[in-house]
Design an enzyme around this catalytic site. Structure first.
Site, PDB file in Angstrom:
ATOM      1  N   ASP A 192       0.853  -1.193   0.000  1.00  0.00           N
ATOM      2  CA  ASP A 192       0.000   0.000   0.000  1.00  0.00           C
ATOM      3  C   ASP A 192       0.887   1.241   0.000  1.00  0.00           C
ATOM      4  OD1 ASP A 192      -2.453   1.357  -0.001  1.00  0.00           O
ATOM      5  OD2 ASP A 192      -2.525   1.475   2.180  1.00  0.00           O
ATOM      6  N   ASN A 238       1.816   6.846   3.138  1.00  0.00           N
ATOM      7  CA  ASN A 238       2.585   5.882   3.907  1.00  0.00           C
ATOM      8  C   ASN A 238       4.083   6.095   3.777  1.00  0.00           C
ATOM      9  OD1 ASN A 238       0.496   4.488   5.157  1.00  0.00           O
ATOM     10  ND2 ASN A 238       0.212   3.091   3.436  1.00  0.00           N
ATOM     11  N   ASP A 285       3.428   1.535   7.949  1.00  0.00           N
ATOM     12  CA  ASP A 285       2.166   0.817   7.756  1.00  0.00           C
ATOM     13  C   ASP A 285       2.281  -0.311   6.730  1.00  0.00           C
ATOM     14  OD1 ASP A 285      -0.388  -0.039   7.941  1.00  0.00           O
ATOM     15  OD2 ASP A 285      -1.320   1.743   7.084  1.00  0.00           O
TER      16      ASP A 285
END
Length: 329
Positions: free
Chosen positions: A204, A209, A221
């Site tokens: 992701d 992030n 994350d």
């Protein structure tokens, strides 16, 4: 570990958060700040001594304990290779803990700002670290976290949305038709790409992030970490018109290939991966619409306008997937 109903995040009050850390031997000072997270619940907690800590409470039933521990072990493996990620702290020999039925992990707070992707050298710098992450990611495979592919991010989310009546009746036929076309186009993209090596990914890697400091990027994350093609961790950093994205991709790959080979055939998947993310995101929202935090943050979800926009979006993706792949210049 015991689990609790998905909606019971509503009972995760400040006392439980503070008591969870106190039970591990941390002396909190009562300060508590909820951070921007909807899938899990994440808090910054003040300490009587030293800087605040970050505590993440995992959404019940999303991942098994083993799958969460695989994420933790990957983060620790990256840290051991001197890659700037933020791994969970090991407390009493464990990284995954439970309190009042809630599973949680504790992290050091990592400062930083949003990276300026248009600043010269930034994308190349990010690409170098992504190449290092993927070099580590090829050493072994996840056993319990699955793969990011057409079935898990496309076929299954579409089937769930149709089976659970998430689309308004007036738009159901249109959405069903265009989503089926989109998945057929995704399948053709995968056929053109051929057999590709899957690796452990961040999963992701969007700009939210990434935290930027004077020392460069820090990746945070890893909750969506899965097996998948390398391009999944690169395409979300591209934006703008096609010519601009080609330039951005060239910068990323210049740094990336210092540490990890990139298979050009993966470029057939760029718009396919974007399409899968769009389908998965709609199902992700629908599956959590009973969560009070989602109702507050996404009040527009499920409206006629929302699904009309998704239909137009998928039509655009079908057209894009028929075009030649993006190429770095």
């Amino acid at each position: 570990m015991t689990t609790i109903p998905d909606h019971s995040f509503a009972s995760l009050d400040p006392a439980i958060v503070l008591d969870a850390l106190d039970a591990l031997g941390w002396r909190t000072d009562g300060r508590l700040l909820a951070l921007n997270s909807y899938e899990n619940r994440v808090y910054q907690v003040g300490m009587e001594q030293g800087p605040p800590l970050i505590v993440k409470f995992y959404r019940p039933r999303r991942w098994s304990d083993d799958a969460i521990l695989e994420e933790h072990h990957f983060a620790l493996e990256l840290q051991a290779s001197e890659i700037p990620v933020v791994p969970p702290l090991s407390i009493q020999g464990q990284t995954l803990h439970v309190h009042e039925g809630y599973r949680f992990a504790v992290f050091r707070r990592q400062g930083g700002r949003t990276p300026e992707l248009d600043r010269p050298g930034t994308l190349e710098w990010i690409g170098r670290f992504m190449g290092r992450i993927h070099a580590v990611g090829t050493r072994t495979a996840f056993a319990g976290r699955g793969a990011l592919d057409r079935e898990s991010f496309g076929v299954q989310p579409r089937a769930w949305l149709l089976a659970h009546g998430a689309i308004p009746d007036e738009l159901r036929e249109s959405w069903s038709g265009i989503s089926a076309q989109a998945l057929e186009a995704v399948a053709r993209c995968y056929e053109r790409a051929g057999d590709l090596r899957l690796r452990r990914l961040h999963g992701d890697c969007h700009i939210g992030n990434l935290l930027w400091t004077e020392a460069g990027p820090h990746f945070v994350d890893l909750d969506d970490s899965r097996m998948g093609p390398a391009l999944q961790d690169l395409w979300m950093l591209l934006s703008g018109e096609r010519d601009l994205m080609s330039q951005q991709l060239a910068e990323l790959l210049t740094g990336y290939e210092d540490f990890c080979d990139f298979e050009p055939r993966e470029l057939f998947l760029l718009e396919a991966l974007r399409t899968l993310r769009l389908l998965h995101y709609s199902a992700w929202l629908a599956m959590r619409r009973d969560d009070p935090a989602f109702q507050h943050a996404f009040p527009w979800f499920g409206s006629m306008r929302y699904w009309q926009d998704r239909i137009l979006e998928l039509r655009e993706q079908v057209a894009l997937m028929s075009e030649p792949p993006l190429w770095p210049v």
